[in-house]
Structure formats: C-alpha cells, structure tokens
Design a protein around this motif. Structure first.
Motif, PDB file in Angstrom:
ATOM      1  N   PHE A  28       0.799  -1.227   0.000  1.00  0.00           N
ATOM      2  CA  PHE A  28       0.000   0.000   0.000  1.00  0.00           C
ATOM      3  C   PHE A  28       0.830   1.276   0.000  1.00  0.00           C
ATOM      4  N   GLY A  29       1.996   1.259   0.615  1.00  0.00           N
ATOM      5  CA  GLY A  29       2.782   2.486   0.670  1.00  0.00           C
ATOM      6  C   GLY A  29       4.020   2.310   1.515  1.00  0.00           C
ATOM      7  N   ASP A  30       4.824   3.353   1.538  1.00  0.00           N
ATOM      8  CA  ASP A  30       6.099   3.328   2.244  1.00  0.00           C
ATOM      9  C   ASP A  30       5.941   3.986   3.605  1.00  0.00           C
ATOM     10  N   TRP A  31       5.323   3.249   4.553  1.00  0.00           N
ATOM     11  CA  TRP A  31       5.130   3.752   5.909  1.00  0.00           C
ATOM     12  C   TRP A  31       5.686   2.729   6.886  1.00  0.00           C
ATOM     13  N   SER A  32       6.070   3.198   8.056  1.00  0.00           N
ATOM     14  CA  SER A  32       6.590   2.272   9.069  1.00  0.00           C
ATOM     15  C   SER A  32       5.476   1.531   9.777  1.00  0.00           C
ATOM     16  N   THR A  33       4.278   2.138   9.864  1.00  0.00           N
ATOM     17  CA  THR A  33       3.086   1.474  10.393  1.00  0.00           C
ATOM     18  C   THR A  33       1.891   1.888   9.546  1.00  0.00           C
ATOM     19  N   GLY A  73      -0.320   5.879   7.486  1.00  0.00           N
ATOM     20  CA  GLY A  73      -0.834   6.004   6.132  1.00  0.00           C
ATOM     21  C   GLY A  73      -2.327   5.844   5.981  1.00  0.00           C
ATOM     22  N   LEU A  74      -3.069   5.807   7.100  1.00  0.00           N
ATOM     23  CA  LEU A  74      -4.511   5.563   7.008  1.00  0.00           C
ATOM     24  C   LEU A  74      -5.211   6.556   6.100  1.00  0.00           C
ATOM     25  N   ALA A  75      -4.857   7.828   6.222  1.00  0.00           N
ATOM     26  CA  ALA A  75      -5.529   8.849   5.421  1.00  0.00           C
ATOM     27  C   ALA A  75      -5.208   8.710   3.938  1.00  0.00           C
ATOM     28  N   GLN A  76      -4.104   8.007   3.614  1.00  0.00           N
ATOM     29  CA  GLN A  76      -3.698   7.856   2.217  1.00  0.00           C
ATOM     30  C   GLN A  76      -3.879   6.443   1.681  1.00  0.00           C
ATOM     31  N   LEU A  77      -4.467   5.559   2.467  1.00  0.00           N
ATOM     32  CA  LEU A  77      -4.666   4.188   1.973  1.00  0.00           C
ATOM     33  C   LEU A  77      -5.480   4.209   0.688  1.00  0.00           C
ATOM     34  N   PRO A  78      -5.077   3.439  -0.311  1.00  0.00           N
ATOM     35  CA  PRO A  78      -5.859   3.391  -1.551  1.00  0.00           C
ATOM     36  C   PRO A  78      -7.167   2.652  -1.335  1.00  0.00           C
ATOM     37  N   GLU A  79      -8.127   2.935  -2.187  1.00  0.00           N
ATOM     38  CA  GLU A  79      -9.389   2.199  -2.157  1.00  0.00           C
ATOM     39  C   GLU A  79      -9.239   0.882  -2.930  1.00  0.00           C
ATOM     40  N   LEU A 124      -6.055  13.370  13.181  1.00  0.00           N
ATOM     41  CA  LEU A 124      -6.645  14.546  13.830  1.00  0.00           C
ATOM     42  C   LEU A 124      -7.175  15.543  12.812  1.00  0.00           C
ATOM     43  N   ALA A 125      -6.582  15.574  11.634  1.00  0.00           N
ATOM     44  CA  ALA A 125      -7.104  16.470  10.588  1.00  0.00           C
ATOM     45  C   ALA A 125      -8.514  16.050  10.183  1.00  0.00           C
ATOM     46  N   VAL A 126      -8.752  14.750  10.079  1.00  0.00           N
ATOM     47  CA  VAL A 126     -10.095  14.248   9.766  1.00  0.00           C
ATOM     48  C   VAL A 126     -11.037  14.541  10.928  1.00  0.00           C
ATOM     49  N   LEU A 127     -10.571  14.279  12.149  1.00  0.00           N
ATOM     50  CA  LEU A 127     -11.375  14.549  13.337  1.00  0.00           C
ATOM     51  C   LEU A 127     -11.749  16.026  13.421  1.00  0.00           C
ATOM     52  N   ASP A 128     -10.798  16.887  13.117  1.00  0.00           N
ATOM     53  CA  ASP A 128     -11.039  18.332  13.170  1.00  0.00           C
ATOM     54  C   ASP A 128     -12.221  18.709  12.281  1.00  0.00           C
ATOM     55  N   GLY A 129     -12.237  18.168  11.076  1.00  0.00           N
ATOM     56  CA  GLY A 129     -13.339  18.452  10.153  1.00  0.00           C
ATOM     57  C   GLY A 129     -14.660  17.904  10.644  1.00  0.00           C
ATOM     58  N   ASN A 130     -14.629  16.710  11.227  1.00  0.00           N
ATOM     59  CA  ASN A 130     -15.864  16.105  11.727  1.00  0.00           C
ATOM     60  C   ASN A 130     -16.425  16.873  12.923  1.00  0.00           C
ATOM     61  N   LEU A 131     -15.539  17.339  13.793  1.00  0.00           N
ATOM     62  CA  LEU A 131     -15.989  18.142  14.933  1.00  0.00           C
ATOM     63  C   LEU A 131     -16.589  19.463  14.468  1.00  0.00           C
ATOM     64  N   ALA A 132     -15.932  20.094  13.499  1.00  0.00           N
ATOM     65  CA  ALA A 132     -16.433  21.365  12.982  1.00  0.00           C
ATOM     66  C   ALA A 132     -17.804  21.191  12.340  1.00  0.00           C
ATOM     67  N   ALA A 133     -17.970  20.114  11.588  1.00  0.00           N
ATOM     68  CA  ALA A 133     -19.252  19.860  10.924  1.00  0.00           C
ATOM     69  C   ALA A 133     -20.373  19.638  11.930  1.00  0.00           C
ATOM     70  N   ALA A 134     -20.024  19.104  13.100  1.00  0.00           N
ATOM     71  CA  ALA A 134     -21.026  18.849  14.141  1.00  0.00           C
ATOM     72  C   ALA A 134     -21.215  20.038  15.073  1.00  0.00           C
ATOM     73  N   GLY A 135     -20.459  21.131  14.843  1.00  0.00           N
ATOM     74  CA  GLY A 135     -20.552  22.307  15.697  1.00  0.00           C
ATOM     75  C   GLY A 135     -19.964  22.102  17.083  1.00  0.00           C
ATOM     76  N   LEU A 136     -18.981  21.202  17.208  1.00  0.00           N
ATOM     77  CA  LEU A 136     -18.417  20.861  18.511  1.00  0.00           C
ATOM     78  C   LEU A 136     -16.930  21.192  18.624  1.00  0.00           C
TER      79      LEU A 136
END
Length: 360
Positions: free
Chosen positions: A137-142, A146-152, A217-229
């Motif tokens: 899948f990619g050149d990561w140590s764990t 790379g979760l945010a960049q995992l291919p579909e 955390l970048a994904v979480l940040d967007g989800n929190l903002a969308a929920a107004g939290l």
C-alpha cells in the motif's frame, strides 16, 4: 477469564486430516466464496429458494459461463455454502450467513482488501517483527501513518472493520465513561472521532482532549467542525510510539478504545506510564478492547485470535489481540490497579477501569 476449546479433545485421525486440508486450501475457498458473493451468484441461487437452480438456469439468469459456475460453486459446495440436490444448486446455511450477516461481510472485505496480498509476506514479517506486508500500500513504518492515504478499497474496508466493531459499543459504555462526572476527558487514539462526537453529545459540559497522529486529527477536526463541537475539543498531535512524548496533565478520565492492541508490550507499558502521569489526583483510566480470553463463544475468540496476524503484518509488526491479563499486568507496573471489568459489550468488547494504585 474464559478458557476456550476450539476442537474435540479426541479428534479422529480422519477428521484431523480433513481439517488439515481445509487449512491447506483455505485461501482458495476464501476467494471462490467471495467471488460467488460479490458477483451475485449466491444471490441468484438464494432467489430460487429451496427449489434451487441448475447450472444452465444460473447461466441464463446471470450470464456467467458454465465453466465459471462449476469452478466457483463446486468450491462453495465443499465449504458448505451451497448444496446439490438432483442437479440443482441450493443455498446452504453458511451461504445464507455470507449473504446476510454484516460481521461476516465486513470480515471478508477486510481480509481481502486490506490483508490478503500483504499476508504473502507474513513469514518475513514474523521473523523481522516489522510490518513488511504494508509495502503493498505504501512506504510507511506502520499502517496508522498512512490511514488517510490508503488506496481504495482498502481504506473503506479498514474503517468499516474498525468502526463496525467499535461503534455499536459506544452507546452502551457512555454511562460508564461519565459515571464519575469527568470534566476533562482525554481520548487517546481518537481516530476519526466516533467516540469524541458521542462523548461531546452525551455531556454538554465535558472538555475533550483528542490525541492521535496529525493525519487522523485532521479528519477529526473536520468532523468536529461539521457537528458544531470544535470549540469544546483540544487536539494534541502526538506520536504515542515516542516514549518522550508527554501528555497534558490534570485529566479526570483517560479513554483508550481498541488502541493499545496497536502496539507492542513495551510500547503499551510506556503509554500506561505516561497515562498515569497525566491523571488528576482522583482520575481514572478506561480501556475498551477485544480480549480473546474474555469471549463467551469460541467463534468470537477465533475471529479475534486470527486478527493478530494483521497487526503483525500491516499494523506495526509487533502488536496483536491481547489477553486481558497482559493489559492488567502492564498497567500495574505503571502504578495503575484494575478496579472493575465488564464483559459482553457490543459484539466482543470488555471495559477495564483502572485507578492509581494509591486510590485502589
């Protein structure tokens, strides 16, 4: 603690030989059953009910060639997914489970889309204790880097697997989380924020501190903002594998769900030490995870035990699904004592509550 027994104590030599062949041909059976499910063959068989369908009828219904139908369905026959009655294919009970059971479908997708190609390197990974299968899948140590960049479709299947097992447990444990009325709650391994959103929605006054790698955390940040939290949450980008990475202190409750199993025992010990330091004087630690030794049924233990090779080959190289005693021992070494344990949460979770040893 439960002791599991997966096969009869007096298995016959013939049965043992048959089981051994099932292991030898396991990858073949997996792929053929998956093909029959994904391509609609099993559904076409199921649609005919107990009357079943002949190979010629299936060919007319779905356009599959007679050759493909025979190859795939004969393997399904050997696995108890279908049966043959007077030349007609009929769905068997295991086939019904494949077609209708969400857990089975999530497990199949996860093993195919995330694990299958990578498992070819399991031998080398076990020897090296590094996730060498991850290179597909990619050149990561764990994998977590790379979760945010995992291919579909690997990314979708990974999150579906992770969320399917954890999400159903959150409503059941929120009263446990807020039993001590924590004002400062830390979520370590916050991921995309499923727990964070549930906790913030449950208690309008709690201040949430989320700890994870920057990508999550970048994904979480967007989800929190969308929920107004967003304004009620503080994000702490942190690599918990860094032994020197301290956690903010004064926490009334520290929550870790399906997080510690991502790491080796040495890393878990380090995390527990830092967690103990981050607690307020009367603070507590709640750990929710899937322990194979605390399951009521063998089938749950079987699935959990066989998730450990994923942790080895893709996740980190040195983590696994643990026995609960491992966590309790490592927490005790960090000055944390087990106060309570609750099993049977969701599909297969247990909840361990720890306090500082002097408070126990």
């Amino acid at each position: 603690m439960l002791n599991k027994k997966f096969s009869p104590a007096r298995q016959s030599a013939f049965d043992a030989r048959f089981d051994a062949q099932k292991i030898a041909f396991g990858p073949v059976v997996f792929q053929c059953v998956r093909y029959a499910w994904k391509r609609g063959i099993l559904q076409a068989v199921a649609d005919a009910g107990d009357a079943g369908r002949s190979t010629a009828e299936l060919k007319a219904v779905g356009g599959w060639s007679e050759y493909v139908l025979k190859v795939v369905l004969e393997t399904c026959l050997s696995a108890g997914v279908v049966y043959l009655e007077e030349g007609r294919w009929v769905l068997d009970k295991a086939g019904f489970v494949v077609l209708t059971d969400p857990i089975t479908q999530v497990n199949i997708d996860f093993n195919h889309d995330v694990c299958y190609q990578a498992l070819f390197d399991l031998e080398r990974t076990l020897d090296a204790e590094r996730p060498l299968g991850l290179k597909v899948f990619g050149d990561w140590s764990t994998v977590y880097e790379g979760l945010a960049q995992l291919p579909e479709p690997a990314r979708t299947s990974w999150f579906a697997f992770d969320h399917h097992y954890s999400d159903v447990s959150f409503p059941a444990i929120l009263p446990d989380v807020f039993a001590t009325r924590p004002r400062k709650l830390m979520d370590i391994g916050a991921n995309t924020g499923k727990f964070a959103l549930a906790a913030l929605g449950f208690d309008a006054h709690v201040e949430l501190h989320a700890v994870d790698l920057p990508g999550q955390l970048a994904v979480l940040d967007g989800n929190l903002a969308a929920a107004g939290l967003r304004e009620r949450a503080v994000l702490h980008p942190t690599d918990m594998l860094d032994d020197a990475a301290a956690l903010p202190g004064g926490m009334d409750l520290i929550w870790m769900s399906q997080f510690l199993s991502c790491f080796s025992e040495d890393a878990i010990a380090s995390i527990f030490r830092r967690v103990a330091t981050a607690l307020a004087p009367r603070g507590q630690v709640l750990v929710m995870d899937t322990f194979w030794d605390r399951q009521r049924y063998d089938i749950a233990s079987y699935c959990l035990i066989n998730t450990s090779p994923y942790f080895n080959n893709l996740a980190s190289g040195n983590s696994k699904v643990y026995e609960s005693g491992d966590y309790i021992r490592l927490a005790r070494a960090a000055g944390l004592e087990l106060q309570t344990a609750r099993d049977g949460i969701g599909y297969c979770h247990s909840l361990l509550r720890f306090v500082r040893a002097e408070n126990g």
